[in-house]
Design an enzyme around this catalytic site. Structure first.
Site, mmCIF file in Angstrom:
data_model
loop_
_atom_site.group_PDB
_atom_site.id
_atom_site.type_symbol
_atom_site.label_atom_id
_atom_site.label_comp_id
_atom_site.label_asym_id
_atom_site.label_seq_id
_atom_site.Cartn_x
_atom_site.Cartn_y
_atom_site.Cartn_z
ATOM 1 N N ASN A 94 45.717 -18.840 9.454
ATOM 2 C CA ASN A 94 46.686 -18.081 10.249
ATOM 3 C C ASN A 94 47.980 -18.869 10.389
ATOM 4 O OD1 ASN A 94 45.324 -15.752 10.944
ATOM 5 N ND2 ASN A 94 44.590 -16.517 12.918
ATOM 6 N N LYS A 175 50.908 -10.529 7.979
ATOM 7 C CA LYS A 175 49.810 -11.102 8.779
ATOM 8 C C LYS A 175 50.371 -11.875 9.976
ATOM 9 C CE LYS A 175 45.637 -12.069 9.989
ATOM 10 N NZ LYS A 175 44.865 -13.216 9.720
ATOM 11 N N ASN A 179 49.536 -11.231 13.942
ATOM 12 C CA ASN A 179 49.113 -12.294 14.851
ATOM 13 C C ASN A 179 50.072 -12.459 16.030
ATOM 14 O OD1 ASN A 179 47.758 -14.089 12.087
ATOM 15 N ND2 ASN A 179 46.602 -13.183 13.732
HETATM 16 O O1 KPL Z 1 43.688 -12.860 12.774
HETATM 17 C C1 KPL Z 1 43.347 -12.491 13.873
HETATM 18 C C2 KPL Z 1 42.999 -13.564 14.851
HETATM 19 O O2 KPL Z 1 42.224 -13.349 15.774
HETATM 20 O O3 KPL Z 1 43.523 -14.669 14.678
HETATM 21 C C3 KPL Z 1 43.329 -11.041 14.248
HETATM 22 C C4 KPL Z 1 43.860 -10.231 13.099
HETATM 23 C C5 KPL Z 1 44.180 -10.819 15.464
HETATM 24 C C6 KPL Z 1 41.946 -10.530 14.479
HETATM 25 O O4 KPL Z 1 41.394 -10.922 15.673
#
Ligand code: KPL
Length: 297
Positions: A94, A175, A179
């Site tokens: 992420n 993405k 987030n």
């Molecule tokens: O990537 C996610 C996260 O929790 O970090 C999402 C897409 C919000 C899914 O929970």
């Protein structure tokens, strides 16, 4: 292929298991002091993985980095001099910006960036559940990475679908914005993703998306506001019962990825002098919570 997973958390363990099942020689580089670690996926039999093995690391063809973004610099820096210069390095986590911090040290390796929407839940250190089928998108970070398109077939064979992008920025920003919209709010409200579908959050979520989209535009990533909003609300619905990674981190007093999610957008806004009050406020609130823990230590 010889593949090493750096940071075998939920997504890393899922990939480790699937790649090994597909016939690759997979090892991990995790925190466990044991030289072999068993990983179980769902109700399948546990498989053994070599852990922190220098000999194996030196001959690895592909290093998949599934650490949290804020862990990347400290964990990867000491390993880079040990890798063969042809080792492909794929970042799959992420947030954005972790690779920029290591840009010089990474420049001579084939480097790729990716994003995955698979749901994975770590039941305990040795057991991971594949909780939601998703997609993986990968693309190159540098010229050497552009020559590694075949990797999408390798990964697709193990955990489909995997899509190759000639420019990965669009997928990464999409993405990132998902987030930005879900993670800090669920952490502050201490709620599941699904609770954000309540009408009282709608305006705030739309503001977060609009602000982040205007930052993307400044770095030449064009995203359609209406389809972004649709995507975000679809993720909220599809992952309604899940608790976001930031909600889990903050509720367990672990450092969150805020610096690399909202913080990344805030840094772009500062560079281009854009006003993004919603994202700024969320960033400050999460940083304030994190700072309050160290004060109490
Ligand atoms: O990537 C996610 C996260 O929790 O970090 C999402 C897409 C919000 C899914 O929970």
């Amino acid at each position: 292929m010889n593949i090493t997973i750096l940071g075998p958390g939920a997504i890393g363990s899922l990939y480790a298991y699937k790649l090994k099942q597909a016939g690759h020689d997979v090892s991990i580089w995790g925190r466990s002091p044991n030289s072999t670690v068993d990983i179980q996926l769902d109700h399948l039999p546990p498989l053994p993985f070599a852990n922190q093995n220098l000999v194996v690391l030196k001959r690895t063809d592909l290093l998949i980095v599934t650490l949290k973004a804020w862990q990347v610099e400290a964990a990867l820096s000491p390993l880079l001099p040990l890798l063969h210069p042809d080792t492909m390095i794929l970042f799959l986590h992420n947030g954005m910006g972790s690779v920029d911090k290591l840009a010089n040290a990474l420049a001579n390796f084939p480097v790729l960036l990716g994003t995955s929407t698979h749901g994975a839940l770590r039941v305990n250190a040795l057991h991971v559940n594949h909780t939601g089928l998703g997609e993986t998108h990968i693309g190159a970070w540098n010229d050497k990475g552009q020559q590694c398109q075949f990797l999408s077939d390798v990964l697709h064979h193990a955990l489909s679908p995997v899509k190759w992008h000639t420019s990965i920025q669009h997928a990464l920003w999409t993405k990132l914005i998902i987030n930005c919209a879900i993670n800090p709010l669920t952490a502050l409200e201490n709620c599941s993703n699904g609770q954000l579908s309540e009408p009282r959050y709608r305006h705030q979520i739309e503001q977060i998306i609009d602000e982040a989209q205007s930052c993307a535009e400044k770095v030449d990533v064009t995203l359609d506001k209406a389809s972004l909003k649709e995507t975000v609300f679809n993720v909220i619905t599809k992952t309604a019962k899940n608790y976001s990674s930031m909600q889990q981190d903050i509720s367990q007093q672990r450092t969150s990825e805020i610096e690399f999610i909202t913080g990344y957008v805030v840094s772009i806004a500062e560079r281009y002098q854009l006003d993004i009050p919603e994202n700024n406020a969320l960033f400050k609130q999460i940083k304030c919570i994190e700072a309050s823990w160290s004060k109490h230590d």
